[in-house]
Design a protein around this motif. Structure first.
Motif, PDB file in Angstrom:
ATOM      1  N   SER A   1       0.809  -1.223   0.000  1.00 58.00           N
ATOM      2  CA  SER A   1       0.000   0.000   0.000  1.00 58.00           C
ATOM      3  C   SER A   1       0.838   1.267   0.000  1.00 58.00           C
ATOM      4  N   THR A   2       2.138   1.135   0.269  1.00 59.70           N
ATOM      5  CA  THR A   2       2.964   2.339   0.427  1.00 59.70           C
ATOM      6  C   THR A   2       4.239   2.308  -0.403  1.00 59.70           C
ATOM      7  N   CYS A   3       4.367   1.361  -1.349  1.00 58.79           N
ATOM      8  CA  CYS A   3       5.611   1.269  -2.121  1.00 58.79           C
ATOM      9  C   CYS A   3       5.758   2.423  -3.104  1.00 58.79           C
ATOM     10  N   ASN A   4       4.627   2.963  -3.586  1.00 60.87           N
ATOM     11  CA  ASN A   4       4.639   4.116  -4.493  1.00 60.87           C
ATOM     12  C   ASN A   4       5.491   3.877  -5.737  1.00 60.87           C
ATOM     13  N   HIS A   5       5.459   2.642  -6.234  1.00 56.00           N
ATOM     14  CA  HIS A   5       6.149   2.344  -7.496  1.00 56.00           C
ATOM     15  C   HIS A   5       5.453   3.069  -8.645  1.00 56.00           C
ATOM     16  N   SER A   6       6.228   3.514  -9.602  1.00 57.52           N
ATOM     17  CA  SER A   6       5.668   3.911 -10.888  1.00 57.52           C
ATOM     18  C   SER A   6       5.516   2.638 -11.705  1.00 57.52           C
ATOM     19  N   PRO A   7       4.293   2.317 -12.112  1.00 55.05           N
ATOM     20  CA  PRO A   7       4.082   1.031 -12.790  1.00 55.05           C
ATOM     21  C   PRO A   7       5.024   0.832 -13.974  1.00 55.05           C
TER      22      PRO A   7
ATOM     23  N   LEU B   1      -5.238  -0.788  -5.161  1.00 52.55           N
ATOM     24  CA  LEU B   1      -5.542  -1.836  -4.186  1.00 52.55           C
ATOM     25  C   LEU B   1      -5.425  -1.354  -2.743  1.00 52.55           C
ATOM     26  N   VAL B   2      -5.354  -0.043  -2.557  1.00 53.87           N
ATOM     27  CA  VAL B   2      -5.308   0.470  -1.190  1.00 53.87           C
ATOM     28  C   VAL B   2      -6.672   0.263  -0.524  1.00 53.87           C
ATOM     29  N   PRO B   3      -6.731   0.188   0.810  1.00 58.69           N
ATOM     30  CA  PRO B   3      -8.006  -0.054   1.495  1.00 58.69           C
ATOM     31  C   PRO B   3      -9.047   1.022   1.201  1.00 58.69           C
ATOM     32  N   ARG B   4     -10.254   0.577   0.994  1.00 64.67           N
ATOM     33  CA  ARG B   4     -11.386   1.495   0.870  1.00 64.67           C
ATOM     34  C   ARG B   4     -12.385   1.260   2.015  1.00 64.67           C
ATOM     35  N   SER B   5     -12.807   0.022   2.193  1.00 59.32           N
ATOM     36  CA  SER B   5     -13.652  -0.286   3.354  1.00 59.32           C
ATOM     37  C   SER B   5     -12.793  -0.621   4.567  1.00 59.32           C
ATOM     38  N   GLY B   6     -11.571  -1.102   4.318  1.00 56.08           N
ATOM     39  CA  GLY B   6     -10.684  -1.491   5.416  1.00 56.08           C
ATOM     40  C   GLY B   6     -11.021  -2.833   6.032  1.00 56.08           C
ATOM     41  N   SER B   7     -11.870  -3.619   5.395  1.00 56.49           N
ATOM     42  CA  SER B   7     -12.317  -4.886   5.971  1.00 56.49           C
ATOM     43  C   SER B   7     -11.301  -5.994   5.720  1.00 56.49           C
ATOM     44  N   PHE B   8     -11.444  -7.067   6.493  1.00 57.90           N
ATOM     45  CA  PHE B   8     -10.570  -8.226   6.332  1.00 57.90           C
ATOM     46  C   PHE B   8     -10.813  -8.883   4.972  1.00 57.90           C
ATOM     47  N   ALA B   9     -12.081  -8.991   4.579  1.00 56.02           N
ATOM     48  CA  ALA B   9     -12.411  -9.600   3.287  1.00 56.02           C
ATOM     49  C   ALA B   9     -11.780  -8.802   2.147  1.00 56.02           C
TER      50      ALA B   9
ATOM     51  N   THR C   1      -2.510  -4.150   7.549  1.00 55.84           N
ATOM     52  CA  THR C   1      -1.993  -3.187   8.528  1.00 55.84           C
ATOM     53  C   THR C   1      -1.392  -2.013   7.757  1.00 55.84           C
ATOM     54  N   PRO C   2      -2.192  -1.019   7.394  1.00 54.47           N
ATOM     55  CA  PRO C   2      -1.677   0.075   6.561  1.00 54.47           C
ATOM     56  C   PRO C   2      -0.723   1.011   7.305  1.00 54.47           C
ATOM     57  N   PHE C   3      -0.706   0.948   8.637  1.00 58.19           N
ATOM     58  CA  PHE C   3       0.041   1.937   9.413  1.00 58.19           C
ATOM     59  C   PHE C   3       1.245   1.297  10.093  1.00 58.19           C
ATOM     60  N   GLY C   4       2.157   2.121  10.575  1.00 56.68           N
ATOM     61  CA  GLY C   4       3.285   1.639  11.358  1.00 56.68           C
ATOM     62  C   GLY C   4       4.557   1.494  10.543  1.00 56.68           C
ATOM     63  N   THR C   5       5.687   1.506  11.241  1.00 51.20           N
ATOM     64  CA  THR C   5       6.991   1.453  10.588  1.00 51.20           C
ATOM     65  C   THR C   5       7.617   0.071  10.626  1.00 51.20           C
ATOM     66  N   GLY C   6       7.062  -0.845  11.388  1.00 52.95           N
ATOM     67  CA  GLY C   6       7.690  -2.150  11.549  1.00 52.95           C
ATOM     68  C   GLY C   6       8.732  -2.182  12.639  1.00 52.95           C
ATOM     69  N   ASP C   7       8.751  -1.161  13.492  1.00 54.16           N
ATOM     70  CA  ASP C   7       9.731  -1.075  14.579  1.00 54.16           C
ATOM     71  C   ASP C   7       9.249  -1.892  15.778  1.00 54.16           C
ATOM     72  N   PRO C   8       9.969  -2.960  16.169  1.00 54.20           N
ATOM     73  CA  PRO C   8       9.532  -3.751  17.319  1.00 54.20           C
ATOM     74  C   PRO C   8       9.498  -2.951  18.624  1.00 54.20           C
ATOM     75  N   LEU C   9      10.403  -1.986  18.779  1.00 55.05           N
ATOM     76  CA  LEU C   9      10.383  -1.186  20.012  1.00 55.05           C
ATOM     77  C   LEU C   9       9.137  -0.319  20.099  1.00 55.05           C
ATOM     78  N   GLN C  10       8.696   0.217  18.970  1.00 53.71           N
ATOM     79  CA  GLN C  10       7.454   0.980  18.978  1.00 53.71           C
ATOM     80  C   GLN C  10       6.276   0.074  19.321  1.00 53.71           C
ATOM     81  N   LEU C  11       6.318  -1.166  18.822  1.00 59.02           N
ATOM     82  CA  LEU C  11       5.278  -2.137  19.149  1.00 59.02           C
ATOM     83  C   LEU C  11       5.264  -2.420  20.648  1.00 59.02           C
ATOM     84  N   ALA C  12       6.441  -2.606  21.249  1.00 56.44           N
ATOM     85  CA  ALA C  12       6.526  -2.832  22.689  1.00 56.44           C
ATOM     86  C   ALA C  12       5.980  -1.639  23.450  1.00 56.44           C
ATOM     87  N   SER C  13       6.262  -0.446  22.957  1.00 57.91           N
ATOM     88  CA  SER C  13       5.769   0.771  23.617  1.00 57.91           C
ATOM     89  C   SER C  13       4.252   0.849  23.561  1.00 57.91           C
TER      90      SER C  13
END
Length: 452
Positions: A61-67, A77-85, A344-356
């Motif tokens: 959702s955040t790679c921002n590639h030029s096709p 393909l970014v979330p619109r409803s945000g649902s699991f389905a 999970t559209p948000f977050g940096t993948g930092d485990p320390l932030q997750l612990a916080s």
């Protein structure tokens, strides 16, 4: 290599400082430091670990590639409803566009990001099915080789889609089976998702196939399990059946771990049911580890049902990891799971932030909780995936290897600019000297480095 004015919070109080000399990553000399308290210390910590992270789906959702032919775009393909389905459907569409260059780029970005945060070990999930073929796996193998000098990367071959139901189930299972046969020397774990099958019977077939296949190929086992907040009227959550099938096939004595991820349904069990589960796990003597994935779980679970008047009722819907450890005596940790995709559209993948974030998610605000939460993204996470499970930093001494451990620096001063008519000003920086300081207020990436 020489490290001066070092605090080792795993074994000492912050008042004790050390000067450490290493040779090829092993401590050869260690003496107490006489540095003044005015000099900022550096903290030596066990490194971080991703016990559960999806490699091929990172940054969709955040790679921002030029096709282009080599780097497809995923903007539609970014979330619109945000649902699991929707997340499942859009990820299936994304797989049809995967290229080797695209997978390698996004994967390398995830691994590089992880290393700069202080991660030195991880279990990377790669999805195999009738759409991807072996492409995600062969790219993961290339990434594992290229990052081997920095990261201990396990590859988990993962069946996200059904393997015993739907029109593609048999084909999906055949792809995974062929991958295990052809690439087994590169694979560390087998993972499946029993809850996506169309019936309870198919889910049990999924579990039993995974157990027997993991035993055959001598692999760690990793299930995405019980991903719902529906109360289990009958039968019990699938985790009970997993224990029974592991016992049936005599897993005890096998030197591989079993990881159960998500398991959000356990958060709706009452205390007596949880105690029954804990008793079953402990009595089984199986090396079972629960992995809470709170960022994905909180985003996907606890959504209000349509056509109700309780739209503000949002259960947290994730495993209460500290309670599993402290109250029930189970082995557990937490993981990032997804970064930058529809799950999970948000977050940096930092485990320390997750612990916080865990301080608030789990109501875990004591000093002891801070150390436990750090362990959940460090030594407890490594234990779950069978890597260096005994290393928590308490036994740092001459002769011990510290290459791969995490250093957190402290700044001496903070400098701020002045106005157009005045010069800037500075003041002493606040110092991080303990687990609580690291977990409650994670340091920026620029202050982190891995011992080489």
């Amino acid at each position: 290599m020489k490290l001066d004015n070092i605090i080792i919070p795993s074994r000492d109080t912050p008042a004790k400082r050390w000067n450490i000399e290493t040779d090829d990553g092993v401590i050869c000399h260690m003496t107490q430091s006489s540095c003044s308290d005015t000099l900022p210390p550096t903290i030596l910590l066990p490194a971080l670990c991703h016990p559960h992270i999806h490699l091929d789906k990172a940054y969709l959702s955040t790679c921002n590639h030029s096709p282009s032919n080599t780097h497809p775009g995923y903007h539609d393909l970014v979330p619109r409803s945000g649902s699991f389905a929707e997340a499942l459907a859009n990820t299936s569409k994304a797989k049809e566009r995967y290229t080797e260059d695209d997978l390698y780029l996004r994967g390398s970005q995830l691994l590089a990001n992880s290393y700069t945060h202080g991660v030195t070990s991880l279990r990377a999930f790669v999805e195999l099915d009738h759409v991807t073929g072996f492409l995600t796996l062969t790219t993961a193998i290339r990434l594992k080789k290229d990052f081997a000098h920095l990261l201990d990367m396990q590859i988990c071959v993962f069946a996200q889609d059904p393997i015993f139901s739907t029109i593609h189930g048999e084909a999906n299972r055949a792809i995974v089976t062929s991958a295990l046969s052809d690439y087994i020397s590169f694979i560390d774990a087998l993972g499946t998702t029993p809850y996506v099958e169309e019936s309870r019977e198919a889910s049990l077939q999924n579990v039993e196939w995974a157990v027997t296949t993991a035993i055959k190929y001598k692999l760690h086992l990793d299930f995405h399990l019980d991903y719902t907040l529906a109360p289990p009227v009958s039968p019990k959550p699938l985790v009970f059946s997993v224990i029974e099938l592991l016992q049936k096939h005599s897993w005890v004595g096998i030197s591989k771990t079993i990881v159960l991820g998500h398991c959000t349904q356990l958060s709706v069990l009452d205390d007596s049911q949880l105690a029954q589960l804990a008793e079953a796990v402990i009595a089984s003597k199986l090396p079972i580890h629960f992995v809470g994935l709170p960022t994905s779980d909180l985003y996907m679970m606890g959504r209000p049902e349509q056509d109700t008047n309780t739209s503000h009722h949002r259960p947290r819907g994730t495993l209460q990891v500290p309670s599993l450890i402290k109250t029930l005596g189970l082995s557990a940790c937490i993981g990032v799971n997804n970064v930058g995709n529809a799950f999970t559209p948000f977050g940096t993948g930092d485990p320390l932030q997750l612990a916080s974030w865990g301080v608030g998610i789990y109501h875990a605000g004591t000093i002891d909780d801070a150390r436990l939460l750090y362990g959940c993204v460090s030594w407890r996470a490594r234990a779950a995936i069978g890597i260096n499970s005994d290393v928590d930093g308490r036994e740092i001494e001459a002769g011990r290897r510290i290459r791969g451990m995490l250093l957190i620096e402290n700044r001496k001063d903070v400098e701020l600019p002045g106005t157009s008519n005045e010069s800037g000003f500075k003041f002493p920086a606040r110092q991080r000297i303990s687990f609580k300081d690291i977990v409650w207020d994670p340091p920026c990436v620029e202050l982190r480095s891995v011992v080489r």
